[in-house]
Write an enzyme that holds these catalytic residues in place. Sequence first.
Site, PDB file in Angstrom:
ATOM      1  N   LYS A  59       0.822  -1.220   0.000  1.00 45.51           N
ATOM      2  CA  LYS A  59       0.000   0.000   0.000  1.00 45.51           C
ATOM      3  C   LYS A  59       0.851   1.263   0.000  1.00 45.51           C
ATOM      4  O   LYS A  59       0.486   2.276  -0.592  1.00 45.51           O
ATOM      5  CB  LYS A  59      -0.971   0.012   1.187  1.00 45.51           C
ATOM      6  N   GLU A  80       4.583  -3.582  15.691  1.00 43.93           N
ATOM      7  CA  GLU A  80       6.021  -3.573  15.465  1.00 43.93           C
ATOM      8  C   GLU A  80       6.746  -3.006  16.683  1.00 43.93           C
ATOM      9  O   GLU A  80       6.154  -2.354  17.546  1.00 43.93           O
ATOM     10  CB  GLU A  80       6.348  -2.722  14.237  1.00 43.93           C
ATOM     11  N   LYS A 102      -3.808   3.287   2.984  1.00 44.84           N
ATOM     12  CA  LYS A 102      -4.892   2.430   2.484  1.00 44.84           C
ATOM     13  C   LYS A 102      -6.098   3.264   2.062  1.00 44.84           C
ATOM     14  O   LYS A 102      -6.726   2.993   1.035  1.00 44.84           O
ATOM     15  CB  LYS A 102      -5.283   1.415   3.560  1.00 44.84           C
TER      16      LYS A 102
END
Length: 445
Positions: free
Chosen positions: A112, A197, A212
């Site tokens: 994306k 993360e 997105k």
Amino acid sequence: MTHEPVKQTLRLGIAGLGTVGASVVQMIARRADALEAAIGAPIRVTAVSARDRHRDRGVDLSGLTWFDDPVALATASEVDCVVELIGGADGAAKAVVEAAIGTGKHVVTANKALLARHGAALARAAEARGVALAYEASVAGGIPVIKALREGLAGNAVSRVYGILNGTCNYILSRMEAEGLTFEACLKDAQALGYAEADPTFDVEGFDTAHKLSILTSLAFGVEIDAEGVSVEGISAIQPLDLAMADELGYRIKLLGVAQLTEAGIEQRVHPTMVPKASAIAQVMGVTNAVTIDADAVGELTLIGPGAGGNATASAVVADIADVASGLNRPVFGRPVDRLSPPRRVEMQRHEGGYYVRLTVHDRRGVAAGVATRMAEREISIESIVQRRLEKDASSDPHGRSGRPVPLVLITYAATEGNIRAALDAIAADGLLAETPQLIRIERE
């Protein structure tokens, strides 16, 4: 635009063998007979590329050609379709896709960030070469929202598309609501479980959702991708009190990406949002994603499913590969690039809607009246007001006011962002605030 369906084996080169890449290899092998029966020709992985050829990925790579250089894979004669699963807006991922298109190969990607930044240029190059650039997996994982907007709803005029597009944020907000935990505690758990993360900024501050959303906006409204035009706020400032108050007032808080067609242009915004608890999107908890499309013919359509993970994302990648093998090659963003309209940005200050405003004020006489006066000066009507006072203590006045900071929560009727911000600035200038205000937009059905 179409190309001829393959009559011989479609040979795949997969660049990137992380969780998704390994799942694609497994899925192609597992579904080989069914795919061939549906398409009329075999699909086979013939080449792969990754940084470490010795790592055990739990998949059989014997018999496949290994490329240390993914760009070499993209131009290899034994590859017909390149599957880019490296990630990132630039660097190797961009070089691979450009090289593949430049040598007349079809491309399937889940990237994306690459599309948000370079989508128009890549789409133009793909159109010029007559090859496919497919990207179902780039938005909402296993949910076929790209196909829905580009193909399934072609007869509809879309007025709004919005959704939960980041599972990490939805997991954190779900845990905060259910267990009364802080953002920091839930983020730590999300990292331990692999949902976030080590550096979670891209997810929790809304940038992943913004990329997105910019793709969905282009498809929904036939405009050029404008990722820079997305107004972005994350969830790190949300406190347990906000979720508790939302529940009391009949709402849930979700990080939404919203693209909406207005008379002034197209709003693109990512921010924590209060949605009615009875709405379909409010029921979506955990790492699940959801996208709602408002269109003239079908009304409201909501798609719910896994937004990430190896198998879910691989499902979307393999669906694109099957389309390539079948000869299906729609314009990348629903219409040829040269027929996409320039985006007309609507600045966030012009957004109009209801607001949840949490003010931390000094608990003294006249504060609520002062707040209400400043709101009225900007023509902001208050739907409800809730003040949480602390228990009486020795310093309290006879009416139970302690003078200490307490939360004052307002729900407004429709107002512009600019007016709300101006009222809050005036309230702060009056010395009524002990902390920075919390402002959450309300997205009513």
